[in-house]
Scaffold this motif. Structure first.
Motif, PDB file in Angstrom:
ATOM      1  N   ASP A   2      61.404 -56.714  -7.399  1.00 21.85           N
ATOM      2  CA  ASP A   2      59.950 -57.340  -6.920  1.00 21.85           C
ATOM      3  C   ASP A   2      60.006 -56.870  -5.360  1.00 21.85           C
ATOM      4  O   ASP A   2      58.995 -56.130  -4.981  1.00 21.85           O
ATOM      5  N   TYR A  23      66.785 -69.010   2.196  1.00 28.15           N
ATOM      6  CA  TYR A  23      65.799 -68.654   1.204  1.00 28.15           C
ATOM      7  C   TYR A  23      66.598 -68.960  -0.082  1.00 28.15           C
ATOM      8  O   TYR A  23      67.849 -68.874  -0.035  1.00 28.15           O
ATOM      9  N   GLU A  82      71.914 -61.580  -5.532  1.00 31.31           N
ATOM     10  CA  GLU A  82      70.757 -60.918  -4.891  1.00 31.31           C
ATOM     11  C   GLU A  82      71.022 -60.566  -3.505  1.00 31.31           C
ATOM     12  O   GLU A  82      70.272 -59.909  -2.928  1.00 31.31           O
ATOM     13  N   ARG A  93      54.432 -61.294  -7.465  1.00 32.06           N
ATOM     14  CA  ARG A  93      55.719 -61.155  -7.463  1.00 32.06           C
ATOM     15  C   ARG A  93      56.773 -62.194  -7.036  1.00 32.06           C
ATOM     16  O   ARG A  93      56.378 -63.041  -6.124  1.00 32.06           O
ATOM     17  N   ASN A  94      57.997 -61.994  -7.353  1.00 30.58           N
ATOM     18  CA  ASN A  94      58.915 -62.892  -7.022  1.00 30.58           C
ATOM     19  C   ASN A  94      59.409 -62.463  -5.689  1.00 30.58           C
ATOM     20  O   ASN A  94      60.276 -61.350  -5.507  1.00 30.58           O
ATOM     21  N   PRO A  95      59.251 -63.196  -4.548  1.00 30.10           N
ATOM     22  CA  PRO A  95      59.811 -62.694  -3.279  1.00 30.10           C
ATOM     23  C   PRO A  95      61.246 -62.976  -2.893  1.00 30.10           C
ATOM     24  O   PRO A  95      61.805 -62.521  -2.161  1.00 30.10           O
ATOM     25  N   TYR A  96      61.914 -63.546  -4.079  1.00 31.21           N
ATOM     26  CA  TYR A  96      63.237 -63.878  -3.932  1.00 31.21           C
ATOM     27  C   TYR A  96      64.389 -63.124  -4.852  1.00 31.21           C
ATOM     28  O   TYR A  96      65.620 -63.180  -5.061  1.00 31.21           O
ATOM     29  N   GLN A  97      63.617 -61.965  -5.513  1.00 27.79           N
ATOM     30  CA  GLN A  97      64.115 -60.944  -6.400  1.00 27.79           C
ATOM     31  C   GLN A  97      63.945 -59.670  -5.822  1.00 27.79           C
ATOM     32  O   GLN A  97      62.754 -59.187  -5.454  1.00 27.79           O
ATOM     33  N   SER A 153      55.155 -61.941  -2.549  1.00 25.42           N
ATOM     34  CA  SER A 153      54.571 -63.422  -2.826  1.00 25.42           C
ATOM     35  C   SER A 153      52.975 -63.264  -2.895  1.00 25.42           C
ATOM     36  O   SER A 153      52.344 -63.613  -4.023  1.00 25.42           O
TER      37      SER A 153
END
Length: 444
Positions: A395, A354, A360, A388-392, A384
């Protein structure tokens, strides 16, 4: 007439609607209002391997550390530590806002860019050396930079002209200087002298009679100095504070921890498994201090711990995981660390697919190590779905094991400062906080 009234009513309705709309925009709605930045950390600069800040049983502690953490908690903040290296760097960090407080064992710092707090206690100093002679005028003496004010240092230098100032040298390296020069002396805090004598029985300790008021330092433009001073005064004047202070500065166990807790190179000794942790951490590209922080969270370095769900050992490895790597449920501590680090590597590889920033990714891996990969992937999907940000991680963490009625599922709350407090999210926060402290305690 009725038509006129109807038109008038509609006009008034729309006028009110526009007025309300204007008011919402002016005052700010839940979605448009800018969030006030909440300070999450109190950042302090501390000298490591002193009674003020040291490692005991895998956890950071110490007089300054506990005092500052108590103040931070009273303000709803966490304490973050930066290791002290020099006054110049400390002054720059305070001036730039990267740090809030300088809390060092030295008591007299003369710098126009710094302000003193009210005194929190008094310090007592002692001399240490590896010879039995009385310290003389021609002897070399190592003195902590800024330990004395200008007048005191002037008197000391007139009496002992061969003074060598040291700044940010830890106990192990200072002793190395004294061992290399058998006729040299050093002036250190009395508790540090006692810790040195425990580790090096041949060292001679002599006590200086005077005690010096000890204060913390903040930047010249510090906005919370008055509040901090009131807190220090209230704390210092309690009946329990002398006992609290003595528990660090006049305590044999603390001196023993100081003596045992640092190598000659200043590297912290976290547990009896440091070498294995370093070895296996290196093979997966992880910092051994981060793996150690995880191990402490899982088992407090106790090798025989077993959870109610059947997880075993230092890294709380489940039998099914051990089997997947070719080992039985019962295995050695060394093997347990090997399996745990292999699992970390496997999870890290899974998340590398990802577009998650490297800094992170470890948060996602830690969460999956604790709560399972499926829960983290589900949380990423929910993040997502709800904008919101699914890679942060900040979130995604909101959706990890989240309850159905949580405010996080309301789109209108997307800008609110929400938190999701459960075992997995706490695990990530606490491991990373401990990792930060471990890094601060590593002087190399």
């Amino acid at each position: 007439m009725k038509g006129v009234r109807l038109c008038a009513s509609i006009a008034i309705f729309f006028a009110l609607l526009l007025s309300c709309r204007h008011e919402v925009v002016t005052n700010g709605s839940l979605r448009s209002r800018k969030q006030k930045t909440v300070k999450r950390y109190l950042t302090a600069i501390l000298e490591v391997n002193t009674p003020g800040y040291f490692l005991k049983g895998g956890l950071p502690t110490g007089y300054h550390f506990e005092m500052l953490r108590s103040y931070a908690l009273s303000k709803g903040m966490l304490l973050k530590i930066i290791p002290f290296t020099s006054i110049n760097y400390a002054t720059k960090y305070l001036g730039s806002g990267k740090a809030d407080i300088l809390a060092v064992e030295n008591s007299s710092i003369s710098n126009s860019n710094l302000q003193k707090t009210v005194p929190h206690w008094k310090l007592r100093y002692a001399t240490i050396s590896f010879n039995k002679r009385v310290m003389g005028a021609n002897d070399k003496i190592y003195v902590p930079n800024n330990a004395f004010d200008d007048d005191e240092f002037y008197i000391l230098r007139r009496k002992f002209p061969k003074i060598v100032l040291f700044d940010g040298i830890n106990m192990g390296l200072l002793v190395e200087h004294l061992l290399n020069d058998g006729n040299a002396y050093a002036i250190v805090q009395s508790s540090v002298a006692e810790a040195t004598r425990i580790k090096y029985p041949d060292v001679s300790v002599g006590y200086l009679q005077e005690s010096i008021s000890s204060s913390w330092y903040v930047a010249k433009n510090c906005c919370f100095l008055d509040d901090l001073n009131r807190w220090i005064a209230a704390k210092r004047n309690t009946a329990l504070h002398p006992t609290f202070y003595s528990s660090f500065y006049q305590n044999y166990k603390v001196n023993r921890a100081l003596a045992d807790g640092v190598s000659m190179q200043g590297e912290p000794l976290l547990s009896n498994y440091d070498q294995e942790v370093k070895r296996y951490s290196k093979t997966i590209g992880w910092d051994w201090l981060l793996v150690s922080a995880l191990i402490y969270q899982e088992s407090k370095f106790e090798p025989h711990v077993q959870s109610g769900k059947g997880a075993k050992g230092l890294m709380q490895v489940m039998p099914v995981i051990a089997n997947s790597f070719g080992f039985g449920a019962s295995h050695s501590s060394k093997t347990n660390i090997y399996i745990g680090t292999k699992l970390l590597a496997k999870l890290s590889k899974a998340f590398s697919r990802y577009p998650i920033a490297i800094e992170e990714r470890n948060k996602f891996v830690l969460a999956a190590y604790n709560g399972g990969m499926s829960h983290v992937l589900k949380a990423m999907g929910l993040a997502s779905r709800y904008g919101r940000n699914p890679y942060q991680w900040d979130d995604v963490s909101l959706f990890v094991r989240v309850k159905r009625n949580s405010n996080v599922f309301r789109r209108r709350d997307i800008n609110l400062n929400l938190h999701n407090n459960n075992e997995t999210t706490r695990f990530v926060v606490e491991v990373l906080e401990r990792y930060t402290n471990y890094k601060a305690l590593t002087l190399n």
